[in-house]
Design an enzyme around this catalytic site. Structure first.
Site, PDB file in Angstrom:
ATOM      1  N   SER A  60      -1.349  -8.695  11.368  1.00 43.16           N
ATOM      2  CA  SER A  60      -0.493  -9.222  10.310  1.00 43.16           C
ATOM      3  C   SER A  60      -1.211 -10.382   9.608  1.00 43.16           C
ATOM      4  O   SER A  60      -2.281 -10.197   9.047  1.00 43.16           O
ATOM      5  CB  SER A  60       0.859  -9.618  10.907  1.00 43.16           C
ATOM      6  N   HIS A 118       6.368  -2.912  13.092  1.00 42.14           N
ATOM      7  CA  HIS A 118       5.371  -3.934  12.785  1.00 42.14           C
ATOM      8  C   HIS A 118       4.729  -4.507  14.040  1.00 42.14           C
ATOM      9  O   HIS A 118       3.547  -4.828  14.050  1.00 42.14           O
ATOM     10  CB  HIS A 118       6.012  -5.050  11.960  1.00 42.14           C
TER      11      HIS A 118
END
Length: 243
Positions: free
Chosen positions: A88, A218
């Protein structure tokens, strides 16, 4: 040990050093269980951002370029092959460090659109606490209980907000493509990094690019840690050509 790097399992004889960059709100402890699955040929160093964990008293750093410079300065110069991993926000920082260093063996990125299109998605950062917490809950991942704890919330929200604002402020600097291979890891249901778009990391390198898809959202790597670390270990020891 420097202020910026943590090495949970020193391996002086390892041929490859893997430097891991945590996600927004994360710390070096996210990678402390990785060395066992990576194998003896890889020595892991995890980046510790200021303002959290054992660096909690230090001021937060809102500038991605300043973080990249500090990590570059902290890296040992001992001849080991260098690889970088980031998840990320960490993927953007790993890329910035990698593009400024000679001789990088490979960049492994996870859960992120490439830097030149990362702002095609709405920011998670928000000045309103409730909106920010709602965004984080939608994203998922470990540690969400701290956001509802009245004692912990005032401690963790500042550095989470700082990191998300850092991503929002990040701007890719155009330049020549890098030469090292890029491996892209992603969860098959990650709405922040759709599988249909993460392949555009290939636009940033003249080397080969691989995309590996895992089940999950995610934070797929929390649930798939053994499979992810095993895959990274194989990627780093794979003699995939640089061109």
């Amino acid at each position: 040990m420097t202020a910026w790097l943590r090495c949970p399992a020193p391996r002086p004889d390892a041929a490859v050093r893997l430097v891991c960059f945590p996600h927004a709100g994360g710390s070096a402890s996210a990678y402390h269980q990785w060395p066992a699955a990576l194998g003896s040929g890889i020595e892991l160093h995890a980046v510790q951002y200021p303002g959290r964990a054992d660096r909690f008293p230090e001021p937060l750093e809102p500038d991605p370029a300043a973080i990249a410079r500090a990590v570059v300065a902290a890296l040992p110069a001992d001849g080991k092959d260098l690889a970088l991993f980031g998840h990320s926000m960490g993927a953007l920082l790993a890329y910035e460090v990698a593009r400024s260093l000679p001789g990088v063996r490979r960049l492994v990125v996870s859960g992120s659109l490439p830097p030149h299109i990362v702002h095609d998605q709405p920011p998670l950062w928000d000045p309103d606490n409730e909106v920010l917490v709602a965004n984080l809950r939608e994203l998922g991942g470990a540690g969400l209980e701290a956001l509802t704890d009245p004692q912990l919330r005032p401690l963790v929200l500042p550095y989470i907000r700082n990191d998300l604002h850092l991503v929002d402020r990040y701007r890719h600097r155009p330049g020549p493509p890098v030469h090292f291979p890029i491996t892209v890891l992603v969860g098959d249901s990650d709405r922040r990094a759709p599988t249909s778009r993460v392949g555009r990391w290939a636009e940033l390198t003249e080397g080969p690019t691989r995309v590996r898809v895992f089940p999950g959202g995610h934070f797929y790597l929390d649930e798939q840690r053994e499979a992810v670390t095993t895959a990274i270990g194989r990627e780093l020891l794979d003699p995939m050509p640089a061109h």
